[in-house]
Design a protein around this motif. Structure first.
Motif, PDB file in Angstrom:
ATOM      1  N   LEU A 283       0.840  -1.190   0.000  1.00  0.00           N
ATOM      2  CA  LEU A 283       0.000   0.000   0.000  1.00  0.00           C
ATOM      3  C   LEU A 283       0.875   1.241   0.000  1.00  0.00           C
ATOM      4  CD1 LEU A 283      -0.123   1.429   3.108  1.00  0.00           C
ATOM      5  CD2 LEU A 283      -1.288  -0.708   3.574  1.00  0.00           C
ATOM      6  N   VAL A 284       0.269   2.356  -0.400  1.00  0.00           N
ATOM      7  CA  VAL A 284       0.958   3.644  -0.475  1.00  0.00           C
ATOM      8  C   VAL A 284       0.306   4.591   0.521  1.00  0.00           C
ATOM      9  CG1 VAL A 284       1.554   5.602  -1.955  1.00  0.00           C
ATOM     10  CG2 VAL A 284       1.535   3.289  -2.906  1.00  0.00           C
ATOM     11  N   ARG A 285       1.110   5.270   1.309  1.00  0.00           N
ATOM     12  CA  ARG A 285       0.605   6.270   2.235  1.00  0.00           C
ATOM     13  C   ARG A 285       1.218   7.625   1.872  1.00  0.00           C
ATOM     14  NH1 ARG A 285      -1.005   3.528   7.091  1.00  0.00           N
ATOM     15  NH2 ARG A 285      -2.620   2.121   6.363  1.00  0.00           N
ATOM     16  N   LEU A 286       0.383   8.632   1.727  1.00  0.00           N
ATOM     17  CA  LEU A 286       0.835   9.979   1.389  1.00  0.00           C
ATOM     18  C   LEU A 286       0.626  10.895   2.591  1.00  0.00           C
ATOM     19  CD1 LEU A 286      -0.647  10.469  -2.204  1.00  0.00           C
ATOM     20  CD2 LEU A 286       1.697   9.953  -1.611  1.00  0.00           C
ATOM     21  N   GLU A 287       1.634  11.679   2.912  1.00  0.00           N
ATOM     22  CA  GLU A 287       1.535  12.675   3.973  1.00  0.00           C
ATOM     23  C   GLU A 287       2.062  13.988   3.410  1.00  0.00           C
ATOM     24  OE1 GLU A 287       3.819  11.219   7.200  1.00  0.00           O
ATOM     25  OE2 GLU A 287       2.892   9.211   7.131  1.00  0.00           O
ATOM     26  N   SER A 288       1.269  15.012   3.447  1.00  0.00           N
ATOM     27  CA  SER A 288       1.711  16.279   2.875  1.00  0.00           C
ATOM     28  C   SER A 288       0.934  17.423   3.485  1.00  0.00           C
ATOM     29  CB  SER A 288       1.523  16.276   1.347  1.00  0.00           C
ATOM     30  OG  SER A 288       2.061  17.450   0.773  1.00  0.00           O
ATOM     31  N   GLU A 289       1.603  18.558   3.555  1.00  0.00           N
ATOM     32  CA  GLU A 289       0.953  19.784   4.005  1.00  0.00           C
ATOM     33  C   GLU A 289       1.612  20.933   3.268  1.00  0.00           C
ATOM     34  OE1 GLU A 289      -0.023  22.228   8.139  1.00  0.00           O
ATOM     35  OE2 GLU A 289       0.784  20.195   8.208  1.00  0.00           O
ATOM     36  N   GLN A 290       0.784  21.849   2.815  1.00  0.00           N
ATOM     37  CA  GLN A 290       1.312  22.951   2.028  1.00  0.00           C
ATOM     38  C   GLN A 290       2.399  23.692   2.813  1.00  0.00           C
ATOM     39  OE1 GLN A 290      -2.425  24.925   0.799  1.00  0.00           O
ATOM     40  NE2 GLN A 290      -1.683  24.662  -1.282  1.00  0.00           N
ATOM     41  N   GLY A 291       3.536  23.888   2.124  1.00  0.00           N
ATOM     42  CA  GLY A 291       4.644  24.594   2.721  1.00  0.00           C
ATOM     43  C   GLY A 291       5.497  23.738   3.639  1.00  0.00           C
ATOM     44  N   GLN A 292       5.094  22.479   3.869  1.00  0.00           N
ATOM     45  CA  GLN A 292       5.817  21.623   4.805  1.00  0.00           C
ATOM     46  C   GLN A 292       6.453  20.413   4.136  1.00  0.00           C
ATOM     47  OE1 GLN A 292       6.180  22.626   7.975  1.00  0.00           O
ATOM     48  NE2 GLN A 292       5.011  24.423   7.348  1.00  0.00           N
ATOM     49  N   GLY A 293       6.240  20.232   2.840  1.00  0.00           N
ATOM     50  CA  GLY A 293       6.835  19.099   2.152  1.00  0.00           C
ATOM     51  C   GLY A 293       5.922  17.899   2.079  1.00  0.00           C
ATOM     52  N   THR A 294       6.428  16.811   1.521  1.00  0.00           N
ATOM     53  CA  THR A 294       5.638  15.599   1.269  1.00  0.00           C
ATOM     54  C   THR A 294       6.464  14.374   1.629  1.00  0.00           C
ATOM     55  OG1 THR A 294       4.431  16.675  -0.531  1.00  0.00           O
ATOM     56  CG2 THR A 294       4.423  14.259  -0.502  1.00  0.00           C
ATOM     57  N   VAL A 295       5.795  13.363   2.182  1.00  0.00           N
ATOM     58  CA  VAL A 295       6.401  12.054   2.433  1.00  0.00           C
ATOM     59  C   VAL A 295       5.524  11.010   1.752  1.00  0.00           C
ATOM     60  CG1 VAL A 295       7.153  10.375   4.135  1.00  0.00           C
ATOM     61  CG2 VAL A 295       7.310  12.813   4.645  1.00  0.00           C
ATOM     62  N   VAL A 296       6.149  10.188   0.885  1.00  0.00           N
ATOM     63  CA  VAL A 296       5.448   9.075   0.251  1.00  0.00           C
ATOM     64  C   VAL A 296       6.041   7.789   0.817  1.00  0.00           C
ATOM     65  CG1 VAL A 296       4.795   7.968  -1.894  1.00  0.00           C
ATOM     66  CG2 VAL A 296       5.129  10.447  -1.838  1.00  0.00           C
ATOM     67  N   ARG A 297       5.199   6.969   1.407  1.00  0.00           N
ATOM     68  CA  ARG A 297       5.655   5.717   2.016  1.00  0.00           C
ATOM     69  C   ARG A 297       5.135   4.538   1.206  1.00  0.00           C
ATOM     70  NH1 ARG A 297       7.438   7.355   7.047  1.00  0.00           N
ATOM     71  NH2 ARG A 297       6.483   9.288   7.834  1.00  0.00           N
ATOM     72  N   LEU A 298       6.051   3.690   0.754  1.00  0.00           N
ATOM     73  CA  LEU A 298       5.702   2.454   0.047  1.00  0.00           C
ATOM     74  C   LEU A 298       5.881   1.315   1.033  1.00  0.00           C
ATOM     75  CD1 LEU A 298       7.627   2.997  -3.317  1.00  0.00           C
ATOM     76  CD2 LEU A 298       5.430   3.959  -2.606  1.00  0.00           C
ATOM     77  N   LEU A 299       4.809   0.589   1.322  1.00  0.00           N
ATOM     78  CA  LEU A 299       4.842  -0.528   2.253  1.00  0.00           C
ATOM     79  C   LEU A 299       4.616  -1.812   1.478  1.00  0.00           C
ATOM     80  CD1 LEU A 299       2.900   1.645   4.546  1.00  0.00           C
ATOM     81  CD2 LEU A 299       4.656   0.243   5.609  1.00  0.00           C
ATOM     82  N   LEU A 300       5.664  -2.655   1.408  1.00  0.00           N
ATOM     83  CA  LEU A 300       5.619  -3.906   0.656  1.00  0.00           C
ATOM     84  C   LEU A 300       5.805  -5.075   1.616  1.00  0.00           C
ATOM     85  CD1 LEU A 300       7.886  -2.809  -2.310  1.00  0.00           C
ATOM     86  CD2 LEU A 300       5.424  -3.166  -2.418  1.00  0.00           C
ATOM     87  N   PRO A 301       5.100  -6.189   1.385  1.00  0.00           N
ATOM     88  CA  PRO A 301       5.226  -7.347   2.284  1.00  0.00           C
ATOM     89  C   PRO A 301       6.678  -7.814   2.385  1.00  0.00           C
ATOM     90  CG  PRO A 301       3.360  -7.632   0.813  1.00  0.00           C
ATOM     91  CD  PRO A 301       4.111  -6.430   0.320  1.00  0.00           C
ATOM     92  N   LYS A 302       7.090  -8.119   3.594  1.00  0.00           N
ATOM     93  CA  LYS A 302       8.474  -8.528   3.846  1.00  0.00           C
ATOM     94  C   LYS A 302       8.652 -10.001   3.519  1.00  0.00           C
ATOM     95  CE  LYS A 302      11.903  -8.709   7.586  1.00  0.00           C
ATOM     96  NZ  LYS A 302      12.157  -8.370   9.007  1.00  0.00           N
ATOM     97  N   HIS A 303       9.791 -10.318   2.834  1.00  0.00           N
ATOM     98  CA  HIS A 303      10.178 -11.698   2.551  1.00  0.00           C
ATOM     99  C   HIS A 303      11.509 -11.952   3.219  1.00  0.00           C
ATOM    100  CE1 HIS A 303       7.236 -13.185  -0.498  1.00  0.00           C
ATOM    101  NE2 HIS A 303       6.927 -11.905  -0.446  1.00  0.00           N
ATOM    102  N   THR A 304      11.586 -13.034   3.988  1.00  0.00           N
ATOM    103  CA  THR A 304      12.786 -13.268   4.801  1.00  0.00           C
ATOM    104  C   THR A 304      13.958 -13.779   3.982  1.00  0.00           C
ATOM    105  OG1 THR A 304      11.919 -15.474   5.307  1.00  0.00           O
ATOM    106  CG2 THR A 304      11.416 -13.704   6.854  1.00  0.00           C
ATOM    107  N   SER A 305      13.706 -14.576   2.931  1.00  0.00           N
ATOM    108  CA  SER A 305      14.791 -15.126   2.129  1.00  0.00           C
ATOM    109  C   SER A 305      14.833 -14.400   0.804  1.00  0.00           C
ATOM    110  CB  SER A 305      14.575 -16.625   1.893  1.00  0.00           C
ATOM    111  OG  SER A 305      15.566 -17.138   1.038  1.00  0.00           O
ATOM    112  N   VAL A 306      15.904 -13.633   0.541  1.00  0.00           N
ATOM    113  CA  VAL A 306      15.974 -12.838  -0.680  1.00  0.00           C
ATOM    114  C   VAL A 306      17.293 -13.036  -1.378  1.00  0.00           C
ATOM    115  CG1 VAL A 306      14.468 -11.063   0.276  1.00  0.00           C
ATOM    116  CG2 VAL A 306      16.912 -10.831   0.525  1.00  0.00           C
ATOM    117  N   GLU A 307      17.247 -12.823  -2.695  1.00  0.00           N
ATOM    118  CA  GLU A 307      18.465 -12.810  -3.481  1.00  0.00           C
ATOM    119  C   GLU A 307      19.032 -11.410  -3.462  1.00  0.00           C
ATOM    120  OE1 GLU A 307      17.128 -13.952  -7.273  1.00  0.00           O
ATOM    121  OE2 GLU A 307      16.417 -15.925  -6.671  1.00  0.00           O
TER     122      GLU A 307
END
Length: 977
Positions: A818-842
């Motif tokens: 999911l994507v979460r957006l946080e922003s306020e005029q004059g204060q900047g923006t934060v975009v958070r990308l939340l992806l399911p965690k996988h324990t074994s990765v290449e």
């Protein structure tokens, strides 16, 4: 993660889901219900009024706690069909249900229904409203049942009417058996009992004799029987001799009737449920009035009382002779009382409603003297509108039929003024039952009505004043429950003021402020002291606002504590000013502390160019390295120093590899690389993009990476993730035209159910959060709400398609995040990308260098198709050097001609982009028509032509040793051994 506040509705639906296995019902789990049903269920579950919802073609029942007493001891009704819950009453209810499902709202007052709620059938009365409920398509999907049981009220009214009628029926009777039989029949029919009668106790108090009784035919008569009292058991007889009514609901389950010595006596009279009222004279049991049922029955308190009243009134007949004098005395006293009751209008009328007696109270209330009133119709006392509506005659008809009729309405005085009367009209009858006339008794309550009206007007003025105030005004009761909230609650929170009554006001507070606010209010409340606190709330736009809440105790004239009256004032702007001042002080302090670091970074930032300039510069450097190394190699060969050629060739290869890596990266962002989901290390991917991102942003923007060492991996398309990050960085760059700070961070995150909403459609668990934050212009609430809409952009025409954030959102959702957006005029923006965690990765692409290929092979014939001779010829020679037979073709038609000459092959290697009308995929399909099942290895510099799923691909540029390794591996898998 910061937990998201859950609504009261979510809590109630969550509790409902735990109370019933909804997945086993046609409705399914509550979280899958349509919005219309969830909204209706939330309303019902939060209501203190008995209510239930009947939904769907299966008529599934959903009810609140207040509805449970109506069900009695019925089995679980939640999730069951409505017609199964009320099986015994379905024939009565079905027509009403059919009407409401046809779209008609139904209201029934004192509706009689025979129900089984305690193990036996009983008649009950209900006042209810069936209201249609509509689904999202506007169709009637069910109905809302709001209901009150009025059984006790109806029975009380009937009891009163019955007793009045019984009294009239018995008045004038002197024959003992006539009196007892008349009373028994009236009581039996009224109660729906099987047998009613009177029994006389002998002088010794040892036997009971029944002369006559009344029955409905379902049980034998006891008339003429004489039975010993001791046979009914000592416990039962002791209650009767003590003057207590004996009430038994089931002789087979009552300890007073189960003894071995007397159970047979009860069985012999055929009564399983009974009410027996003793009649005592001078403390001695002389007679009984009994009511019998052949089956178990739950006796209502009102029914027992009615039997007792009937027994007493009948007994009065026996005492009539001795009581005549007492009656005369009582009548005299009553006359004095009536004449002294100046606030009560008391008079009588004949059967035609002509006034025939007019008491002093009536003179005082209405103003007419007895001479003026006598002989006139009582309708003269009614208002013109009531006379036009026929109210006087309706009262006469009801009282004549039912015995009494209420009279609560405005009346008219002689001078034309109005007086409000609360009273009744009662039918008066002769001993033989003929109507004698009517008694009217009414109290003048005009002053009370005026006071009530004044109170209502005062309350209305207060509400108008409160609703007009630009602040939140509230009141609680003595228990601390909010009982009043003005309209400003609606303006601020976007929902009716009634929604914050009771304890619901806590729902508007931010979750992190609730405990402290509640504690402060409780301390003040228990001490009956003024209350003051500050708290944060979300307004109807979702913005956080600060409120200063103040309240003071409220008491009546006697000092009794009534609750609190308070006012909440919006102090957001004042808080913002204070916070802004604090922020500026903090920022200035940080700026001074970071001045030296800023100076050191300034020189570095000046050296960073735009992406296009950086890429051109890098390519020129790489090409210069290649050409310079080749020039030196040619020089060494020309001068005969062949042994010095190798270092220059190695330098050229390194420059070519760097160019290839940059090309792959650019093609990935241009969506020219094949995209396949795989397990990826997030930190390595971000670090690998750092140079490219830094070239993309302007020199005025600082790039900061905050990557936790223990960040887990994710399962997604690495190129899509890189593209998403670059999109977000480009958006951040455009939001900081004057420069700023771009921060990319990665960390593990654990999302609980409270952090997620129904719209997220995700399960709680472990996720990896990638956040891109800027210090740019930020977004307004309106822009923030539409930020992920396709083609929505705030950039000037030609400078943006509006697809960037939409594509990022789509990619993340498809990857299970999911994507979460946080922003306020004059204060900047934060975009958070939340992806399911996988324990074994290449490791991320490019993180591990390929191992040295195994150069041994088993031979085989290969068809190599590529229009670039500079690639095809060296590749063919390299393969031949390693033992393979190679056929070469520069395009598709040429390759097919080689096969038509009878050449068989073990492997096809073809470029994807070919001339002469056939691309690599088409060549592969045509070759397989000649050599079915032959393996294919595609060569491509970009993925413009879609390839079949699972295709084997090698990307340009590649080392020839890697090519040989791929060929060997493919042929080894295809080998029968």
């Amino acid at each position: 993660m910061t937990p998201c506040p859950s609504s009261s509705a979510d809590r109630e639906l969550g509790a409902l889901g735990q109370a019933q296995n909804w997945a086993a019902t046609p409705l399914g789990p509550p979280e899958t219900w349509p919005a219309s049903l969830r909204a209706a269920a939330s309303m019902v579950l939060n209501s203190k009024f008995p209510a239930c919802i009947v939904w769907g073609p299966e008529l599934i029942t959903i009810h609140n706690e207040a509805f449970r007493p109506i069900l009695g001891a019925k089995p679980q009704a939640l999730g069951r069909r409505f017609d199964q819950v009320w099986t015994e009453a379905w024939d009565t209810l079905r027509p009403v249900v059919e009407r409401v499902l046809a779209g008609e709202a139904i209201f029934m007052d004192d509706f009689p229904v025979t129900v089984e709620r305690h193990g036996y059938l009983e008649q009950a009365f209900f006042t209810f409203c069936y209201s249609p409920l509509y689904d999202e398509a506007g169709r009637v999907a069910g109905f809302l049942d709001t209901v009150l049981e009025t059984t006790e009220k109806v029975l009380a009214e009937r009891r009163q009417t019955f007793l009045l009628r019984l009294e009239e029926d018995l008045r004038g009777l002197v024959d003992l058996q006539r009196v007892t039989l008349t009373a028994a029949e009236a009581l039996g029919r009224h109660l729906g009992a099987a047998r009613v009668g009177y029994g006389e106790i002998n002088t010794a108090g040892t036997t009971v004799r029944v002369d006559r009784d009344w029955g409905n035919g379902t049980i034998a008569s006891l008339a003429g029987e004489v039975r010993p009292l001791d046979g009914f058991g000592p416990a039962a007889i002791a209650e009767l001799r003590a003057g207590q009514s004996l009430v038994v609901e089931d002789c087979l389950a009552d300890s007073r009737t189960l003894g071995d010595d007397y159970a047979a006596t009860w069985a012999s009279i055929g009564a399983r449920a009974l009410v027996v009222v003793p009649l005592l004279r001078e403390g001695r049991l002389t007679a009984i009035l009994f009511v019998h049922e052949p089956v178990a029955r739950r006796w209502r308190d009102t029914e027992v009382k009615l039997v007792e009243d009937t027994a007493r009134r009948t007994w009065e007949i026996f005492e009539r002779a001795r009581a005549e004098e007492a009656v005369r005395d009582r009548e005299e006293r009553l006359r004095v009382i009536v004449e002294s009751a100046r606030d009560y209008a008391i008079f009588t009328t004949d059967p035609q409603d002509r006034i025939d007696t007019w008491m002093p109270g009536a003179v005082n209330v209405f103003g007419w003297s007895a001479e003026e009133a006598l002989g006139r119709y009582s309708a003269m006392l009614y208002t013109p509108e009531d006379r036009a509506a026929g109210i006087p005659m309706q009262e006469v008809e009801i009282a004549g039929r039912e015995g009494a009729a209420p009279n609560v309405r405005w009346h008219v005085r002689k001078d034309g003024s109005r007086v409000f009367i609360e009273g009744s009209r009662t039918a008066l009858r002769h001993p033989d039952g003929r109507l004698r006339g009517f008694l009217k008794i009414g109290q003048d309550v005009s002053e009370r009505k005026a006071a009530e009206a004044a109170l209502r007007e005062s309350e209305a003025r207060f509400r108008h004043m409160a609703d007009s105030a630009p602040a939140l005004i509230w009141m609680t009761d003595a228990e601390g429950q909010v009982v009043f909230a003005n309209m400003h609650h609606d303006h601020l929170f976007g929902r009716p003021a009634a929604a914050v009554l009771g304890q619901n006001w806590e729902s508007v507070l931010l979750p992190e402020d609730r405990a402290s606010f509640r504690s402060a209010f409780k301390r003040a409340f228990l001490a009956r002291q003024p209350f003051r606190a500050e708290a944060r709330v979300n307004d109807k736009t979702g913005k956080v606002r600060w409120l200063r809440c103040e309240g003071v105790p409220r008491t009546d004239d006697q000092g009794t504590f009534l609750g609190y009256t308070g006012c909440n004032v919006d102090i957001t702007e004042a808080r913002k000013l204070a916070d802004e001042l604090e922020r500026r002080v903090s920022e200035r302090t940080a700026e001074l502390m970071a001045a030296e670091e800023t100076l050191r970074q300034a020189q570095k930032m000046e050296a960073v160019g735009q992406l296009t300039g950086g890429i051109a510069h890098d390519f020129n450097n790489m090409l210069q390295g290649i050409t310079s190394s080749l020039d030196m190699a040619e020089l060494r060969v020309a001068t005969g120093h062949v042994e010095l050629v190798a270092p220059h060739l190695e330098t050229a290869r390194e420059a070519a590899d760097r160019a290839a890596g940059l090309t792959r990266r650019l093609l990935a962002f241009a969506r020219r690389q094949r995209l396949e989901p795989r397990q990826v290390r997030v930190n390595e991917l971000i670090l690998g993009m750092a140079d490219l991102i830094q070239r993309t942003v302007t020199p005025e923007i600082g790039l900061q990476l905050r990557l936790r060492d223990d960040v887990g991996g994710v399962l997604c398309d690495a190129n899509e993730l890189e593209s998403a990050l670059l999109n977000l960085c480009i958006n951040a760059r455009d939001a900081m035209p004057e420069g700023g700070r771009l921060t990319i961070s990665a960390a593990d995150a654990c999302l609980s159910a409270a952090d997620l909403t129904a719209e997220d459609e995700l399960a709680a668990g472990e996720y990896v959060e990638i956040a891109v934050a800027d210090t740019g212009t930020g977004m307004s609430p309106e822009v923030l709400r539409r930020a992920v809409e396709p083609f929505f952009t705030t950039k000037p025409l030609g400078q943006g398609t509006g697809l960037g954030l939409s594509q990022v959102y789509g990619f993340v959702r498809q990857s299970g995040g999911l994507v979460r957006l946080e922003s306020e005029q004059g204060q900047g923006t934060v975009v958070r990308l939340l992806l399911p965690k996988h324990t074994s990765v290449e490791r991320a692409e490019g993180a591990v260098a390929p191992s040295v290929p195994d150069m041994t092979c088993t031979g085989g014939k290969v068809l190599l198709v590529d229009d670039e001779a500079a690639l095809r010829i060296p590749a063919a020679e390299w393969l031949r050097e390693h033992g393979y037979q190679v056929l070469e073709a520069s395009n598709g038609p040429a390759a097919l001609r080689l096969l038509e000459d009878g050449n068989g092959i073990d492997l096809l290697i073809t470029d994807v982009g070919l001339p002469n009308g056939m691309n690599g995929r088409q060549v592969a399909e045509a070759v397989r028509e000649h050599v079915p099942g032959v393996p294919v290895l595609f060569i491509t510099g970009y993925a413009a032509t879609p390839l079949p799923p699972g295709s084997k691909v090698i990307g340009k540029p590649f080392q020839l040793s890697v090519l040989v390794e791929r060929v060997r591996s493919i042929l080894a898998r295809e080998s029968p051994g």
